[in-house]
Design a protein around this motif. Structure first.
Motif, mmCIF file in Angstrom:
data_model
loop_
_atom_site.group_PDB
_atom_site.id
_atom_site.type_symbol
_atom_site.label_atom_id
_atom_site.label_comp_id
_atom_site.label_asym_id
_atom_site.label_seq_id
_atom_site.Cartn_x
_atom_site.Cartn_y
_atom_site.Cartn_z
ATOM 1 N N MET A 1 -10.171 8.844 14.441
ATOM 2 C CA MET A 1 -9.067 8.984 13.510
ATOM 3 C C MET A 1 -9.609 8.693 12.107
ATOM 4 S SD MET A 1 -5.455 6.900 13.371
ATOM 5 C CE MET A 1 -4.576 7.799 14.602
ATOM 6 N N SER A 2 -9.218 9.529 11.174
ATOM 7 C CA SER A 2 -9.701 9.329 9.811
ATOM 8 C C SER A 2 -8.991 8.155 9.145
ATOM 9 C CB SER A 2 -9.467 10.596 8.995
ATOM 10 O OG SER A 2 -8.085 10.780 8.784
ATOM 11 N N ARG A 3 -9.550 7.705 8.070
ATOM 12 C CA ARG A 3 -8.987 6.562 7.354
ATOM 13 C C ARG A 3 -7.601 6.896 6.797
ATOM 14 N NH1 ARG A 3 -12.397 2.712 3.506
ATOM 15 N NH2 ARG A 3 -13.461 2.547 5.490
ATOM 16 N N ASN A 4 -7.417 8.116 6.298
ATOM 17 C CA ASN A 4 -6.112 8.507 5.764
ATOM 18 C C ASN A 4 -5.057 8.543 6.865
ATOM 19 O OD1 ASN A 4 -7.061 8.772 3.174
ATOM 20 N ND2 ASN A 4 -7.439 10.976 3.351
ATOM 21 N N LEU A 6 -5.061 6.673 9.550
ATOM 22 C CA LEU A 6 -4.782 5.285 9.884
ATOM 23 C C LEU A 6 -3.818 4.666 8.875
ATOM 24 C CD1 LEU A 6 -5.388 2.908 11.738
ATOM 25 C CD2 LEU A 6 -7.325 2.353 10.247
ATOM 26 N N PHE A 7 -4.035 4.939 7.596
ATOM 27 C CA PHE A 7 -3.126 4.437 6.569
ATOM 28 C C PHE A 7 -1.727 5.023 6.739
ATOM 29 C CE2 PHE A 7 -6.903 3.653 3.575
ATOM 30 C CZ PHE A 7 -7.007 2.341 4.006
ATOM 31 N N ALA A 8 -1.645 6.275 7.125
ATOM 32 C CA ALA A 8 -0.346 6.910 7.330
ATOM 33 C C ALA A 8 0.403 6.255 8.487
ATOM 34 C CB ALA A 8 -0.525 8.407 7.598
ATOM 35 N N ALA A 11 1.644 2.879 7.330
ATOM 36 C CA ALA A 11 2.777 3.030 6.417
ATOM 37 C C ALA A 11 4.056 3.365 7.176
ATOM 38 C CB ALA A 11 2.472 4.120 5.389
ATOM 39 N N VAL A 12 3.966 4.233 8.151
ATOM 40 C CA VAL A 12 5.148 4.601 8.938
ATOM 41 C C VAL A 12 5.665 3.384 9.706
ATOM 42 C CG1 VAL A 12 5.924 5.965 10.913
ATOM 43 C CG2 VAL A 12 4.603 7.052 9.100
ATOM 44 N N LEU A 13 4.780 2.609 10.295
ATOM 45 C CA LEU A 13 5.206 1.412 11.016
ATOM 46 C C LEU A 13 5.832 0.382 10.075
ATOM 47 C CD1 LEU A 13 2.264 0.924 13.528
ATOM 48 C CD2 LEU A 13 4.590 1.699 14.019
#
Length: 49
Positions: A1-4, A6-8, A11-13
């Motif tokens: 999984m890319s870093r972006n 993972l950040f997404a 953020a959703v959680l």
């Protein structure tokens, strides 16, 4: 999984947790100020005052 990605997901959680907290707070505030109970011991009236 890319870093972006993972950040997404993070953020959703985080948004889901904040939304649930706001919903819970609003439900607590929406409770009536007076509670009337009728049971074997009679009638009880409780208020938030």
């Amino acid at each position: 999984m890319s870093r972006n990605g993972l950040f997404a997901v993070i953020a959703v959680l985080a948004i889901a947790v904040v939304a649930f907290a706001i919903y819970t707070y609003q439900q607590e505030q929406a409770r009536p100020g007076i509670e009337v109970r009728v049971d074997d011991t009679g009638i009880s009236i409780d208020g938030n005052g």
